[in-house]
Structures are given as C-alpha cells and as structure tokens.
Design a protein around this motif. Structure first.
Motif, mmCIF file in Angstrom:
data_model
loop_
_atom_site.group_PDB
_atom_site.id
_atom_site.type_symbol
_atom_site.label_atom_id
_atom_site.label_comp_id
_atom_site.label_asym_id
_atom_site.label_seq_id
_atom_site.Cartn_x
_atom_site.Cartn_y
_atom_site.Cartn_z
ATOM 1 N N PHE A 41 0.849 -1.188 0.000
ATOM 2 C CA PHE A 41 0.000 0.000 0.000
ATOM 3 C C PHE A 41 0.888 1.242 0.000
ATOM 4 O O PHE A 41 1.980 1.238 0.548
ATOM 5 C CB PHE A 41 -0.905 0.029 1.228
ATOM 6 N N LEU A 42 0.389 2.286 -0.582
ATOM 7 C CA LEU A 42 1.152 3.540 -0.666
ATOM 8 C C LEU A 42 1.002 4.354 0.630
ATOM 9 O O LEU A 42 0.490 5.467 0.630
ATOM 10 C CB LEU A 42 0.676 4.362 -1.857
ATOM 11 N N THR A 43 1.441 3.774 1.732
ATOM 12 C CA THR A 43 1.289 4.450 3.021
ATOM 13 C C THR A 43 2.515 5.253 3.414
ATOM 14 O O THR A 43 2.422 6.178 4.210
ATOM 15 C CB THR A 43 1.025 3.421 4.124
ATOM 16 N N GLY A 44 3.690 4.871 2.896
ATOM 17 C CA GLY A 44 4.927 5.486 3.355
ATOM 18 C C GLY A 44 5.399 4.938 4.682
ATOM 19 O O GLY A 44 6.435 5.366 5.207
ATOM 20 N N ASN A 45 4.662 3.979 5.254
ATOM 21 C CA ASN A 45 5.051 3.393 6.535
ATOM 22 C C ASN A 45 6.112 2.320 6.340
ATOM 23 O O ASN A 45 6.265 1.754 5.259
ATOM 24 C CB ASN A 45 3.838 2.780 7.229
ATOM 25 N N SER A 46 6.822 2.025 7.411
ATOM 26 C CA SER A 46 7.802 0.944 7.406
ATOM 27 C C SER A 46 7.136 -0.331 7.913
ATOM 28 O O SER A 46 6.334 -0.293 8.851
ATOM 29 C CB SER A 46 9.002 1.298 8.282
ATOM 30 N N PHE A 47 7.485 -1.455 7.300
ATOM 31 C CA PHE A 47 6.936 -2.745 7.703
ATOM 32 C C PHE A 47 8.084 -3.712 7.956
ATOM 33 O O PHE A 47 9.176 -3.566 7.399
ATOM 34 C CB PHE A 47 5.996 -3.293 6.627
ATOM 35 N N SER A 87 -10.543 -15.038 -12.907
ATOM 36 C CA SER A 87 -10.850 -13.746 -12.290
ATOM 37 C C SER A 87 -9.706 -13.305 -11.397
ATOM 38 O O SER A 87 -8.841 -14.090 -11.021
ATOM 39 C CB SER A 87 -12.158 -13.821 -11.492
ATOM 40 N N ILE A 88 -9.712 -12.018 -11.054
ATOM 41 C CA ILE A 88 -8.647 -11.429 -10.259
ATOM 42 C C ILE A 88 -9.264 -10.605 -9.128
ATOM 43 O O ILE A 88 -10.285 -9.933 -9.312
ATOM 44 C CB ILE A 88 -7.724 -10.544 -11.126
ATOM 45 N N TYR A 89 -8.647 -10.692 -7.951
ATOM 46 C CA TYR A 89 -8.997 -9.873 -6.795
ATOM 47 C C TYR A 89 -7.761 -9.057 -6.436
ATOM 48 O O TYR A 89 -6.683 -9.630 -6.202
ATOM 49 C CB TYR A 89 -9.377 -10.738 -5.598
ATOM 50 N N VAL A 90 -7.908 -7.741 -6.371
ATOM 51 C CA VAL A 90 -6.791 -6.873 -6.026
ATOM 52 C C VAL A 90 -7.125 -6.153 -4.719
ATOM 53 O O VAL A 90 -8.110 -5.421 -4.638
ATOM 54 C CB VAL A 90 -6.493 -5.848 -7.132
ATOM 55 N N HIS A 91 -6.286 -6.373 -3.719
ATOM 56 C CA HIS A 91 -6.531 -5.890 -2.357
ATOM 57 C C HIS A 91 -5.790 -4.563 -2.165
ATOM 58 O O HIS A 91 -4.562 -4.510 -2.214
ATOM 59 C CB HIS A 91 -6.013 -6.952 -1.373
ATOM 60 N N VAL A 92 -6.546 -3.491 -1.936
ATOM 61 C CA VAL A 92 -5.953 -2.163 -1.782
ATOM 62 C C VAL A 92 -6.623 -1.444 -0.615
ATOM 63 O O VAL A 92 -7.511 -1.990 0.047
ATOM 64 C CB VAL A 92 -6.101 -1.320 -3.066
ATOM 65 N N ASP A 93 -6.206 -0.208 -0.369
ATOM 66 C CA ASP A 93 -6.882 0.623 0.615
ATOM 67 C C ASP A 93 -7.475 1.852 -0.089
ATOM 68 O O ASP A 93 -7.370 2.002 -1.311
ATOM 69 C CB ASP A 93 -5.952 1.004 1.766
ATOM 70 N N ALA A 94 -8.081 2.745 0.703
ATOM 71 C CA ALA A 94 -8.784 3.888 0.111
ATOM 72 C C ALA A 94 -7.857 4.801 -0.676
ATOM 73 O O ALA A 94 -8.282 5.442 -1.641
ATOM 74 C CB ALA A 94 -9.497 4.678 1.218
ATOM 75 N N HIS A 105 -11.361 -0.134 6.988
ATOM 76 C CA HIS A 105 -11.720 -1.094 5.955
ATOM 77 C C HIS A 105 -10.665 -1.086 4.853
ATOM 78 O O HIS A 105 -9.931 -0.114 4.675
ATOM 79 C CB HIS A 105 -13.104 -0.792 5.369
ATOM 80 N N ASP A 106 -10.594 -2.193 4.137
ATOM 81 C CA ASP A 106 -9.820 -2.309 2.907
ATOM 82 C C ASP A 106 -10.794 -2.503 1.753
ATOM 83 O O ASP A 106 -11.947 -2.884 1.949
ATOM 84 C CB ASP A 106 -8.855 -3.496 2.962
ATOM 85 N N ASN A 107 -10.305 -2.278 0.536
ATOM 86 C CA ASN A 107 -11.102 -2.465 -0.682
ATOM 87 C C ASN A 107 -10.500 -3.616 -1.474
ATOM 88 O O ASN A 107 -9.280 -3.676 -1.670
ATOM 89 C CB ASN A 107 -11.087 -1.205 -1.539
ATOM 90 N N ILE A 108 -11.355 -4.517 -1.947
ATOM 91 C CA ILE A 108 -10.901 -5.631 -2.775
ATOM 92 C C ILE A 108 -11.642 -5.537 -4.109
ATOM 93 O O ILE A 108 -12.871 -5.676 -4.164
ATOM 94 C CB ILE A 108 -11.154 -6.984 -2.101
ATOM 95 N N LEU A 109 -10.903 -5.255 -5.172
ATOM 96 C CA LEU A 109 -11.483 -5.071 -6.503
ATOM 97 C C LEU A 109 -11.519 -6.406 -7.241
ATOM 98 O O LEU A 109 -10.493 -7.077 -7.383
ATOM 99 C CB LEU A 109 -10.674 -4.040 -7.279
ATOM 100 N N PHE A 110 -12.690 -6.784 -7.689
ATOM 101 C CA PHE A 110 -12.947 -8.106 -8.265
ATOM 102 C C PHE A 110 -13.322 -7.925 -9.736
ATOM 103 O O PHE A 110 -14.325 -7.282 -10.052
ATOM 104 C CB PHE A 110 -14.076 -8.752 -7.456
ATOM 105 N N TYR A 111 -12.495 -8.494 -10.626
ATOM 106 C CA TYR A 111 -12.704 -8.416 -12.083
ATOM 107 C C TYR A 111 -12.639 -9.818 -12.686
ATOM 108 O O TYR A 111 -11.929 -10.697 -12.187
ATOM 109 C CB TYR A 111 -11.622 -7.570 -12.748
ATOM 110 N N LYS A 112 -13.342 -10.003 -13.782
ATOM 111 C CA LYS A 112 -13.191 -11.206 -14.594
ATOM 112 C C LYS A 112 -12.322 -10.865 -15.794
ATOM 113 O O LYS A 112 -12.128 -9.692 -16.127
ATOM 114 C CB LYS A 112 -14.548 -11.731 -15.048
ATOM 115 N N LYS A 113 -11.820 -11.898 -16.470
ATOM 116 C CA LYS A 113 -10.995 -11.649 -17.658
ATOM 117 C C LYS A 113 -11.812 -11.688 -18.938
ATOM 118 O O LYS A 113 -11.636 -10.849 -19.825
ATOM 119 C CB LYS A 113 -9.867 -12.669 -17.742
#
Length: 426
Positions: free
Chosen positions: A48-54, A108-115, A156-164
C-alpha cells in the motif's frame, strides 16, 4: 532457471505448487510460460502507498515467544515507492499485465488495496481488464486498535474483483454458511409439517420462509472476518499478513479443487497455504527473501515435500550464515536420532545484551528438521518449529533410516537463513 531467479516447488500427493523469487512487474517468466491462460484465480495484495515501514519479526527463544518481547525485526522493502508514486504505478501496471496473461478466459482477479489507492487501481484495472469486466468492489470492514480525532477512523480495505473474459467461474454456494439459530426479531418463528424449526416473514403479499440450515451468502461488505491482531496464533511475523478466512472465501468462490491459484505478491504465503488446504495448485511469486523462508516453514509444516532450489538465496543484510552443531546416532531399532546442540548466528546476534540468558534454548533457531534428500527432493520426516501455541523447540528428533537418498538435517534461523547438512554420525 533464469539468471537471478530462485524457484522452489512443493507437492503433497496430487497437490503441487511453485514459489518463484522474482519481480511481478517483469512479465511472465520463461519458466511460467506454460501456465499462460491456465490460471483460474489471481489474488494480489500489493504494497500500500502508506509510506510506513513494515517488518518481518521473530521472537527469540521460548521466553521470547511466550512474552512477545524479545525479538528481532527485519525491514521489508515496502516503502521504497514513497515519494515516487509513478514508479509504483508503473510496477503495478506490469504486475496486472502479468496476471492478465496468466489467467484463463474464465478466470478472475482480486486486487486488495486501501482507500488511498482504490480509485487509481480501479482505473488501471479498467484499462487492462476492461471496465465491462468489473464485478465488485468488496469492502472488508474490520475492528482494530487506534482511533483518529481528525477524521473518521479508517477501518476497511477495498478488494477489486474483475473477470478476464465474457464468462467467469463463480460459486456463491461454496461460501454460504447456515443461517443458524439467532435472534431474528423481524421473523416469525414456527414449526413446519416435518417438525423443523423455521422462520417466516410476509412482504409484498408473499410469505418467505427460512430454515436454520438454509445458507446465508455474503454480499459485498464483509464484516464477519476479523483482522489479525498482533498475538493471533495465525501470525508468522509478517506485518501485512491477511487472515486465512479471507483467502479461503475468495479461493472457494472463484476456483475449483485442482485449479491453479496465483499470488504475485506472496508475502506471508497465506494464499499458498490456504490453496494447499483447499486442494488447489498454486503459483506464488515474491521478490522478498522472507517470503521464501515463510513458505518453507508453512508448507513443509503442513506435510508438503519440497523440491529444493539449486542454490540458496542471498543472505539478508548483516546476517552471516548460521553455524550448526548437531549429533547423529543410529539406534538398534533402525531409526536415527539427531540432537541439535547449538545454532550460532554470529556477532550480530550475540551482541544483544538480553540474549545470553537464553543461550541454552538456542534462541537463534527458528525451526529445524530432519529428512531425506534424494537428488533435489527434500522429504521432511520430522521437524520442530516455534509457534505461538508451541514456543518450545524440541532438541531431539528421530526418523527411520533412509533406504534411498541421504539423511540430512536442516536448520532455519530467525533471519530466514537455512542450512542443510548431511548426516554425520557421532
């Protein structure tokens, strides 16, 4: 094998999987070309584009595991795009194009992102997969610590669900759960002609009746899957690890047993482990050192046979190869006993003032095992790994004397380094 890539394979009966140490944005590697158009499901949980360290964190010794205080933290290379978002989106374009090439026409593809990344990620998915192939934006709502006083807390997180393609495989029945017996104030409770407890409601002039064992299906807001807290038994020390229940729902809904499930940011390897549990094959990719280390622990701990890589990965920074002291003894009953006496990480480890008190417990050792190495196939016959439910490390293991191949011992230290040693009789 392509230069600079490291591939390890795992199998258990008909189940099989591959983990490749590579960059997801570099296109489909030549060793994966055979899978193009064959993958049923891709799940991506990119940084995620948080800039935080993990970090990847490991507790030290039995005392460290029980108290959760004595530990070593190793930085994960997640925040390297902070301040250069265009480089991040260039990387993500490459990863999504790789996923598109691997997916079957019904995949299909699920892409897990945040806001922060959701809007631009959806535009990128629209471009690569087609806006008409968008299926859902799933909201995974969870409860975790921390509250903001400047805005509504982000939970919450967002999970984007697409088919091919034009059609896709999806089985909502596979993720239903029984309605159960609960408080349903708006439903009338009664017993039907077969003596079965049912609930009914009148709406629009019709009566709708539900039984307790009728399935209830999730919609696009998931509130029933908890976020992993820091001491959760599922945790493997990887900061961004997702719960197994989340991946199980996705894998059950969008793939069949025997299908190939792919994760191009394997990380804590939860996708791979759940795929194995559910009888799917997997393709995993991650450029990080610790993804390979966790895969070895999780998958071999679940009974998988490992086909080892022809070479070991580069050592993590400031961490020398561990030195191992162990003794083997052949017993009259035809078994071999191995005693692990010491694992030494070197000065970097010993310099910590709290650790000498733990020395008899071999705190540098994260796990070890014994087995048979036959060519490039490592069959694990006995192992001991520290976990939250079993923090103590066994100091002696036994196995049958091999009829083929070579008896070996393997040790992993807390930094993810592994060494494999052939049998040495005392």
């Amino acid at each position: 094998m392509e230069k600079g890539m490291l591939c390890e394979r795992y199998h258990q009966g008909p189940w099989q999987g591959t983990l490749l140490a590579a960059d997801a944005s570099g296109g489909v590697p030549p060793c994966w070309q055979q899978y193009c158009g064959q993958v049923a499901l891709v799940y991506l949980d990119p940084p995620f584009l948080t800039g935080n360290s993990f970090y990847y964190s490991q507790c030290l010794g039995t005392a460290g595991w029980r108290a959760g205080q004595l530990r070593r933290d190793y930085a994960l290379d997640f925040d390297r795009w902070h301040g250069d978002e265009e480089a991040y989106w260039t990387m993500m374009r490459g990863a999504l194009e790789t996923a598109h090439a691997l997916l079957s026409q019904t995949g299909s593809i699920y892409v897990h992102v945040d806001a922060r990344a959701c809007v631009r990620m959806r535009l990128l998915l629209d471009e690569i997969f087609g806006a008409k192939n968008f299926l859902n934006e799933i909201i995974w709502h969870y409860r975790s610590g921390g509250r903001s006083k400047r805005y509504f807390s982000r939970k919450h997180d967002n999970i984007l669900f697409y088919k091919k393609g034009k059609t896709h495989y999806f089985d909502i029945e596979a993720v239903g759960r029984p309605r159960g017996r609960g408080v349903k104030s708006h439903l009338k409770r009664s017993v039907d002609a077969h003596g079965k407890l049912v609930y009914s409601i009148r709406s629009g002039g019709r009566v709708y009746t539900y039984a307790e064992d009728d399935l209830v299906f999730p919609d696009d807001v998931w509130e029933d899957i908890a976020h992993l807290h820091q001491r959760d038994p599922q945790r493997w020390g990887y900061d961004t690890q997702k719960p197994e229940a989340l991946l199980a729902r996705i894998i059950r809904a969008s793939s069949r047993p025997g299908d190939i499930v792919c994760d191009l940011f394997a990380g804590s390897c939860t996708t791979l482990a759940v795929a194995q549990q559910l009888g799917r094959r997997f393709l995993g990719m991650d450029k990080g050192h610790f993804a390979l280390h966790i895969a070895r622990k999780r998958l071999t701990g679940m009974g998988a046979v490992q086909i080892i890589a022809p070479r070991e990965p580069a050592e993590p920074p400031d961490c020398p190869l561990p030195r191992v002291a162990a003794s083997w003894r052949a017993r009259a009953d035809g078994t071999l006993r191995v005693d692990l006496n010491d694992v030494d990480m070197g000065a970097d480890y010993r310099a910590q003032p709290d650790l000498p008190l733990l020395a008899p417990d071999i705190p540098a050792c994260d796990g070890w095992g014994i087995g048979v190495l036959d060519g490039d196939v490592l069959e694990v016959l006995a192992m001991s790994q520290r976990t939250g439910s079993h923090p103590h490390l066994e100091r002696a293991l036994s196995m049958p004397a091999p009829q083929r191949g070579q008896a070996v011992l393997f040790v992993s230290d807390i930094a993810g380094r592994r060494i494999i040693l052939p049998r040495a009789d005392a």
